[in-house]
Design a protein around this motif. Structure first.
Motif, PDB file in Angstrom:
ATOM      1  N   TYR A 212    -139.917  51.772 -89.642  1.00 36.91           N
ATOM      2  CA  TYR A 212    -140.726  51.325 -90.779  1.00 36.91           C
ATOM      3  C   TYR A 212    -142.002  50.686 -90.248  1.00 36.91           C
ATOM      4  O   TYR A 212    -141.956  49.783 -89.404  1.00 36.91           O
ATOM      5  N   LEU A 213    -143.142  51.145 -90.765  1.00 41.67           N
ATOM      6  CA  LEU A 213    -144.429  50.627 -90.314  1.00 41.67           C
ATOM      7  C   LEU A 213    -145.354  50.420 -91.504  1.00 41.67           C
ATOM      8  O   LEU A 213    -145.459  51.275 -92.387  1.00 41.67           O
ATOM      9  N   GLN A 214    -146.013  49.265 -91.509  1.00 40.59           N
ATOM     10  CA  GLN A 214    -147.052  48.993 -92.498  1.00 40.59           C
ATOM     11  C   GLN A 214    -148.361  48.719 -91.771  1.00 40.59           C
ATOM     12  O   GLN A 214    -148.415  47.905 -90.845  1.00 40.59           O
ATOM     13  N   VAL A 215    -149.421  49.407 -92.172  1.00 39.52           N
ATOM     14  CA  VAL A 215    -150.743  49.181 -91.599  1.00 39.52           C
ATOM     15  C   VAL A 215    -151.701  48.795 -92.718  1.00 39.52           C
ATOM     16  O   VAL A 215    -151.500  49.151 -93.881  1.00 39.52           O
ATOM     17  N   PHE A 216    -152.737  48.040 -92.380  1.00 38.45           N
ATOM     18  CA  PHE A 216    -153.779  47.749 -93.358  1.00 38.45           C
ATOM     19  C   PHE A 216    -155.128  47.871 -92.669  1.00 38.45           C
ATOM     20  O   PHE A 216    -155.276  47.551 -91.487  1.00 38.45           O
ATOM     21  N   ASP A 217    -156.104  48.362 -93.396  1.00 35.67           N
ATOM     22  CA  ASP A 217    -157.390  48.666 -92.775  1.00 35.67           C
ATOM     23  C   ASP A 217    -158.418  47.574 -93.026  1.00 35.67           C
ATOM     24  O   ASP A 217    -158.592  47.106 -94.142  1.00 35.67           O
ATOM     25  N   LYS A 218    -159.067  47.165 -91.954  1.00 37.38           N
ATOM     26  CA  LYS A 218    -160.247  46.314 -92.089  1.00 37.38           C
ATOM     27  C   LYS A 218    -161.503  47.181 -91.980  1.00 37.38           C
ATOM     28  O   LYS A 218    -162.570  46.803 -92.438  1.00 37.38           O
ATOM     29  N   VAL A 219    -161.351  48.337 -91.343  1.00 34.47           N
ATOM     30  CA  VAL A 219    -162.330  49.424 -91.406  1.00 34.47           C
ATOM     31  C   VAL A 219    -161.529  50.685 -91.706  1.00 34.47           C
ATOM     32  O   VAL A 219    -160.330  50.742 -91.458  1.00 34.47           O
ATOM     33  N   GLN A 220    -162.180  51.683 -92.236  1.00 35.52           N
ATOM     34  CA  GLN A 220    -161.453  52.871 -92.670  1.00 35.52           C
ATOM     35  C   GLN A 220    -160.793  53.579 -91.493  1.00 35.52           C
ATOM     36  O   GLN A 220    -161.419  53.855 -90.477  1.00 35.52           O
ATOM     37  N   PHE A 221    -159.491  53.846 -91.633  1.00 35.15           N
ATOM     38  CA  PHE A 221    -158.770  54.594 -90.615  1.00 35.15           C
ATOM     39  C   PHE A 221    -159.268  56.033 -90.588  1.00 35.15           C
ATOM     40  O   PHE A 221    -159.493  56.644 -91.635  1.00 35.15           O
ATOM     41  N   LYS A 222    -159.360  56.576 -89.393  1.00 33.55           N
ATOM     42  CA  LYS A 222    -159.769  57.965 -89.232  1.00 33.55           C
ATOM     43  C   LYS A 222    -158.613  58.786 -88.650  1.00 33.55           C
ATOM     44  O   LYS A 222    -157.550  58.265 -88.319  1.00 33.55           O
ATOM     45  N   HIS A 223    -158.858  60.071 -88.524  1.00 34.42           N
ATOM     46  CA  HIS A 223    -157.839  60.996 -88.029  1.00 34.42           C
ATOM     47  C   HIS A 223    -157.302  60.557 -86.664  1.00 34.42           C
ATOM     48  O   HIS A 223    -156.094  60.629 -86.404  1.00 34.42           O
ATOM     49  N   LYS A 224    -158.176  60.086 -85.807  1.00 35.48           N
ATOM     50  CA  LYS A 224    -157.778  59.667 -84.463  1.00 35.48           C
ATOM     51  C   LYS A 224    -156.767  58.530 -84.509  1.00 35.48           C
ATOM     52  O   LYS A 224    -155.829  58.479 -83.693  1.00 35.48           O
ATOM     53  N   PHE A 225    -156.937  57.617 -85.456  1.00 35.80           N
ATOM     54  CA  PHE A 225    -156.000  56.503 -85.590  1.00 35.80           C
ATOM     55  C   PHE A 225    -154.608  57.005 -85.966  1.00 35.80           C
ATOM     56  O   PHE A 225    -153.599  56.590 -85.378  1.00 35.80           O
ATOM     57  N   PHE A 226    -154.521  57.890 -86.944  1.00 33.37           N
ATOM     58  CA  PHE A 226    -153.216  58.389 -87.375  1.00 33.37           C
ATOM     59  C   PHE A 226    -152.557  59.237 -86.290  1.00 33.37           C
ATOM     60  O   PHE A 226    -151.326  59.258 -86.175  1.00 33.37           O
TER      61      PHE A 226
END
Length: 358
Positions: A212-226
């Protein structure tokens, strides 16, 4: 993940949870007071206690006698809901466990003036447990800061652990919107199955046990992040994306310019995806089969209007593949159920609504 409700035993007759022979107990209870009730002389021979607590509140009106816990050798406390009562209620409990040899702690904190670091752990926990030889922990602290706050970085927190010879740890500090900062510290290897409030900055390790993982963005997540998430969390089953950001990408340009330029991300074990966000880009990212492959996805939580737009009113073939096995849909807005809806989700059996995105 636990699917049954926690036990509330505080007001039950004392004879129900009482034993002179029980040495090991694993239980899920509603509150810290339920936990303290069990340690209040009801289980005198208990040597191993593994407890998950739904919430840690400030019910100081209840007095518990936990002064004598000398038999307890192994204690594990897990609480996923954030609390501000760690210093007032959890630390005093630890001080009663003077003969503890093994301690496991997963907890999320808020409303502290400082982050939890090695200095705190050493003074408040380790110094009071002379027999302790194994300490496994994951602690996140969220604090509010202003212009006078001394900004810390990952190395500042990590160095404090090195100073006391505690090398098998890692840490990360993130400064978020609304003058809030969050610090994660945890022991290595990471043995817990859950991790929350991660941003685009997290340690470069493999989390072999996290489902189980929860992430939150302070800047928009991009493809590289995922793509990095998929590699760092190979057994991920439940994924929640929290965001208040609006999309910064034009969908038409995104589809034209980026589809062929990035590798397809594989989430082999993902079964539930929560995207209750204002940013439809994330829905596009996960449902588009030229971006992501989700062979086991059976549950989606998101905005119906975003889903309708991304799937082009449920006729878009490029998003059909990752949607084909969906059994449960949860929406945060109204749904008009077009005629093509059932054809797009042939295995759908549950549609529900929630009023909050939290």
């Amino acid at each position: 993940m636990i699917s049954y409700p926690p036990l509330s035993i505080l007001n039950l007759p004392s004879t129900i949870f009482c034993s002179l022979n029980l040495t090991k107990l694993c239980i899920y209870v509603d509150s810290l007071d339920d936990c303290l009730y069990l340690l209040d002389g009801h289980l005198k021979q208990l040597t191993t206690f593994i407890v998950q607590i739904n919430y840690i509140g400030n019910n100081l009106s209840i007095i518990h006698n936990t002064d004598d816990l000398f038999n307890l050798k192994s204690f594990s406390l897990t609480c996923y809901n954030i609390t501000n009562e760690y210093d007032n209620r959890v630390i005093p409990l630890f001080h009663c466990m003077k003969n503890l040899e093994k301690l496991t702690l997963y907890i999320r904190l808020e409303n502290r003036s400082t982050f939890v670091d090695d200095t705190h752990l050493h003074k408040k926990i380790l110094m009071h447990m002379s027999q302790l030889h194994t300490f496994t922990f994951s602690i996140s602290t969220m604090i509010e800061f202003n212009d006078s706050f001394h900004l810390l970085v990952d190395n500042d927190i990590q160095q404090t652990f090195t100073n006391i010879g505690y090398y098998q740890t890692t840490s990360t500090v993130n400064y978020c919107r609304e003058s809030k900062a969050i610090c994660h510290v945890f022991s290595l290897p990471f043995t817990f199955n859950r991790l929350e409030m991660i941003t685009n900055r997290f340690p470069t390790i493999i989390f072999h046990h996290v489902t189980y993982l929860q992430v939150f963005d302070k800047v928009q997540f991009k493809h590289k992040f995922f793509n990095r998430i998929a590699k760092a969390f190979p057994l991920l089953k439940y994924f929640t994306i929290s965001s208040k950001l609006l999309s910064l990408i034009d969908f038409n340009k995104y589809e034209y310019d980026y589809i062929q330029s990035c590798p397809i991300i594989q989430f082999s074990h993902l079964i539930s995806l929560n995207m209750m966000v204002q940013n439809p880009y994330y829905i596009e990212q996960f449902l588009l089969n030229t971006k992501t492959h989700l062979p086991r996805l059976i549950e989606l939580k998101l905005s119906y209007s975003h889903l309708k737009n991304v799937t082009k009113n449920f006729i878009r073939d490029a998003t059909r593949h990752n949607s084909g096995n969906i059994k449960r849909l949860t929406f945060c807005d109204t749904c008009d159920f077009p005629t093509k809806f059932s054809h797009y989700f042939p295995f759908l059996n549950t549609v529900s609504y929630i009023t909050s995105t939290r």
